[in-house]
Design an enzyme around this catalytic site. Structure first.
Site, short mmCIF file in Angstrom:
data_model
loop_
_atom_site.label_atom_id
_atom_site.label_comp_id
_atom_site.label_asym_id
_atom_site.label_seq_id
_atom_site.Cartn_x
_atom_site.Cartn_y
_atom_site.Cartn_z
N LEU A 79 13.01 -33.13 -9.44
CA LEU A 79 11.95 -33.78 -8.65
C LEU A 79 11.69 -33.06 -7.33
O LEU A 79 11.29 -33.68 -6.35
CB LEU A 79 12.28 -35.27 -8.41
CG LEU A 79 12.47 -36.11 -9.68
CD1 LEU A 79 12.77 -37.57 -9.33
CD2 LEU A 79 11.22 -36.06 -10.58
N ALA B 122 10.55 -25.41 -15.72
CA ALA B 122 11.06 -25.59 -14.36
C ALA B 122 11.02 -24.27 -13.60
O ALA B 122 11.42 -23.23 -14.12
CB ALA B 122 12.49 -26.13 -14.39
N ILE C 290 2.30 -29.50 -15.26
CA ILE C 290 2.10 -29.14 -16.67
C ILE C 290 3.08 -29.92 -17.56
O ILE C 290 2.71 -30.48 -18.59
CB ILE C 290 2.27 -27.62 -16.89
CG1 ILE C 290 1.25 -26.84 -16.06
CG2 ILE C 290 2.14 -27.27 -18.38
CD1 ILE C 290 1.40 -25.32 -16.12
N ASP D 115 19.61 -30.79 -10.98
CA ASP D 115 19.16 -29.45 -10.61
C ASP D 115 19.74 -28.44 -11.60
O ASP D 115 20.96 -28.39 -11.78
CB ASP D 115 19.64 -29.14 -9.18
CG ASP D 115 18.95 -27.91 -8.64
OD1 ASP D 115 18.92 -26.88 -9.35
OD2 ASP D 115 18.41 -27.98 -7.52
N LYS E 97 9.03 -13.72 -12.83
CA LYS E 97 8.54 -14.11 -14.17
C LYS E 97 8.75 -12.95 -15.15
O LYS E 97 9.18 -13.15 -16.28
CB LYS E 97 7.06 -14.51 -14.11
CG LYS E 97 6.79 -15.84 -13.43
CD LYS E 97 7.30 -17.00 -14.25
CE LYS E 97 6.95 -18.35 -13.68
NZ LYS E 97 7.67 -19.46 -14.32
N ASN F 73 -4.54 -19.65 -14.27
CA ASN F 73 -4.44 -20.79 -13.34
C ASN F 73 -4.72 -22.07 -14.11
O ASN F 73 -5.80 -22.24 -14.66
CB ASN F 73 -5.46 -20.64 -12.21
CG ASN F 73 -5.10 -19.53 -11.26
OD1 ASN F 73 -3.94 -19.35 -10.92
ND2 ASN F 73 -6.09 -18.75 -10.87
N ASP G 51 14.57 -32.65 -14.70
CA ASP G 51 13.79 -32.29 -13.51
C ASP G 51 14.57 -32.71 -12.27
O ASP G 51 15.19 -33.78 -12.28
CB ASP G 51 12.41 -32.99 -13.56
CG ASP G 51 11.38 -32.28 -12.71
OD1 ASP G 51 11.59 -32.19 -11.48
OD2 ASP G 51 10.38 -31.79 -13.26
N TYR H 260 7.16 -13.59 -6.99
CA TYR H 260 7.04 -14.59 -8.06
C TYR H 260 6.74 -13.91 -9.39
O TYR H 260 7.39 -14.17 -10.41
CB TYR H 260 5.94 -15.59 -7.69
CG TYR H 260 5.50 -16.51 -8.81
CD1 TYR H 260 6.18 -17.69 -9.08
CD2 TYR H 260 4.37 -16.21 -9.58
CE1 TYR H 260 5.77 -18.54 -10.10
CE2 TYR H 260 3.95 -17.04 -10.60
CZ TYR H 260 4.65 -18.22 -10.86
OH TYR H 260 4.23 -19.05 -11.88
P1 NAD Z 1 5.33 -27.91 -10.97
O1 NAD Z 1 5.94 -27.52 -9.67
O2 NAD Z 1 4.44 -29.09 -11.00
O3 NAD Z 1 6.48 -28.08 -12.07
C1 NAD Z 1 7.74 -27.48 -11.99
C2 NAD Z 1 8.77 -28.59 -12.19
O4 NAD Z 1 10.07 -28.02 -12.20
C3 NAD Z 1 8.74 -29.62 -11.08
O5 NAD Z 1 8.70 -30.92 -11.64
C4 NAD Z 1 10.04 -29.40 -10.32
O6 NAD Z 1 10.53 -30.59 -9.74
C5 NAD Z 1 10.93 -28.85 -11.43
N1 NAD Z 1 12.01 -27.99 -10.93
C6 NAD Z 1 11.90 -26.93 -10.10
N2 NAD Z 1 13.10 -26.38 -9.88
C7 NAD Z 1 14.00 -27.11 -10.59
C8 NAD Z 1 15.41 -27.05 -10.74
N3 NAD Z 1 16.14 -26.12 -10.11
N4 NAD Z 1 16.01 -27.96 -11.54
C9 NAD Z 1 15.29 -28.92 -12.19
N5 NAD Z 1 13.95 -29.02 -12.06
C10 NAD Z 1 13.31 -28.13 -11.27
O7 NAD Z 1 4.56 -26.61 -11.51
P2 NAD Z 1 3.59 -26.45 -12.76
O8 NAD Z 1 2.29 -26.01 -12.22
O9 NAD Z 1 3.66 -27.62 -13.63
O10 NAD Z 1 4.25 -25.18 -13.46
C11 NAD Z 1 5.08 -25.29 -14.62
C12 NAD Z 1 5.50 -23.90 -15.04
O11 NAD Z 1 4.35 -23.13 -15.40
C13 NAD Z 1 6.22 -23.11 -13.96
O12 NAD Z 1 7.20 -22.30 -14.57
C14 NAD Z 1 5.13 -22.21 -13.39
O13 NAD Z 1 5.66 -21.05 -12.80
C15 NAD Z 1 4.32 -21.91 -14.64
N6 NAD Z 1 2.93 -21.54 -14.36
C16 NAD Z 1 2.09 -22.45 -13.79
C17 NAD Z 1 0.77 -22.10 -13.54
C18 NAD Z 1 -0.21 -23.07 -12.91
O14 NAD Z 1 -1.34 -22.66 -12.65
N7 NAD Z 1 0.14 -24.33 -12.70
C19 NAD Z 1 0.32 -20.80 -13.85
C20 NAD Z 1 1.23 -19.90 -14.41
C21 NAD Z 1 2.53 -20.28 -14.69
#
Ligand code: NAD
Length: 327
Positions: A33, A78, A12, A56, A149, A174, A31, A145
């Site tokens: 990564l 993140a 996202i 991190d 949240k 989603n 990030d 999880y």
């Molecule tokens: P994603 O895993 O692709 O993105 C999360 C990013 O955070 C990653 O790039 C990861 O490397 C980074 N990250 C994780 N821990 C970190 C840390 N300690 N320090 C620095 N960077 C860190 O996930 P996404 O699907 O893009 O989700 C983004 C957000 O939206 C998240 O908070 C997720 O819980 C929330 N969300 C996503 C969805 C979905 O369907 N994709 C639905 C509901 C909520």
């Protein structure tokens, strides 16, 4: 406006960063990564208005790298987004979701950042009694999880009230589309690429949920950036999802058809007696999005099925491309 996006190299986050740059904002990305990829932020890395730090957020001085910048808005994405894994390893989920968010909120407090967005999730509702589920429904998460949240939601509200930080809590359904590296479509494509004649389905296939395409999600977040200054409250909560839903069985059929596979044997693996895919899986999820529609005039441009079809097409092409590059 200077916008800090945590998790900006993820699924996202990277789409959002691309859009923010296109609109002329200065964007600061953090990030580690862990699930994000540099490949996702190619546009950012070549832009003069984008600044990327790999670190991190659990490290005390990660955010301090942007100490000299007057950040106007933090969009906190993140997290460890793996709902299933949170059952087996609650501590990681606590650290990556609650502790990391605390660090980001502390940075906002100390630096006097006045606007904050938090990416929450539909999972906070648990097995909702009312469907479509409105924002004022009770919060009873059934996964670790979802609980993390929910905890960050209330932490955000307390920071908002205590330090006058205008905050928006975004309860996302989603979200799917290019660059996604988790979720049911990604899982089905990966499995069918390995064994094209059988498909293992987590759950009994009757789980029914709402899916929103990434460009619609980004569009909603961009519109909310324009809305936050006019907002009469200090904080608010918005559901962001689709108006319809689709079953896991239907998603399997879309993926099988898009991969042009013939007879695929579906093998169901329910984790619970009532057919969930894993412990903590919400079986039926459809958010009531009338509030965001009314407040900012946003609505999804494609329904759940179309979003699934587009995502499947893109991810299958990606898989084929990666395979031919590897061979
Ligand atoms: P994603 O895993 O692709 O993105 C999360 C990013 O955070 C990653 O790039 C990861 O490397 C980074 N990250 C994780 N821990 C970190 C840390 N300690 N320090 C620095 N960077 C860190 O996930 P996404 O699907 O893009 O989700 C983004 C957000 O939206 C998240 O908070 C997720 O819980 C929330 N969300 C996503 C969805 C979905 O369907 N994709 C639905 C509901 C909520």
């Amino acid at each position: 406006m200077k916008i800090l996006v945590t998790g900006g190299a993820g699924f996202i986050g990277s789409h959002l960063v691309d859009k923010l740059l296109e609109l002329g904002y200065d964007v600061y990305v953090i990030d580690n990564l862990s699930s994000g990829r540099l490949e996702n932020i190619k546009y950012c890395l070549s832009s003069r208005n984008c600044f990327f730090e790999k670190c991190d957020l659990k490290e005390p001085n990660c955010l301090e790298r942007f100490n000299s910048v007057n950040i106007d808005l933090i969009i906190h994405l993140a997290a460890n987004p793996d709902v299933k894994a949170s059952y087996y390893d609650p501590e990681t989920n606590y650290n990556e979701n609650i502790y990391v968010s605390f660090r980001v909120l502390e940075f906002a407090r100390k630096k006097g950042v006045k606007r904050f967005f938090f990416a929450s999730s539909s999972t906070v509702y648990g097995d909702a009694e009312k469907i479509p589920t409105p924002e004022d429904h009770s919060i009873k998460p059934i996964s670790i999880y979802g609980a993390c949240k929910a905890a960050v939601e209330v932490l955000t509200i307390s920071y908002s009230n205590s330090y006058k930080i205008k905050s928006l809590i975004l309860r996302l359904a989603n979200i799917i589309g290019p660059r996604s590296t988790h979720g049911v479509i990604y899982d089905f494509i990966r499995k069918l690429s390995r064994t094209p004649d059988t498909l293992e389905i987590l759950g009994d296939g009757s789980q029914r949920k709402s899916y929103l395409y990434i460009s619609d999600t980004v569009d909603a977040i961009i519109k909310l950036i324009g809305y936050i200054d006019d907002m009469e409250y200090l904080y608010d909560v918005f559901n962001i999802g689709n108006e319809d839903w689709i079953t896991v069985n239907e998603i399997a059929d879309v993926v099988i058809e898009t991969m042009r596979l013939g007879n695929v044997k579906k093998i169901y693996r329910p984790a619970t007696l009532d057919g969930r895919g894993w412990i903590g899986d919400v079986k039926f999820m459809l958010l009531d999005i009338s509030k965001i529609k009314k407040r900012i005039g946003w609505k999804p441009s494609m329904n759940s099925r179309r979003a699934v079809e587009e995502t499947a097409k893109y991810l299958i092409e990606e898989t084929v491309k990666t395979r031919s590059e590897d061979s």
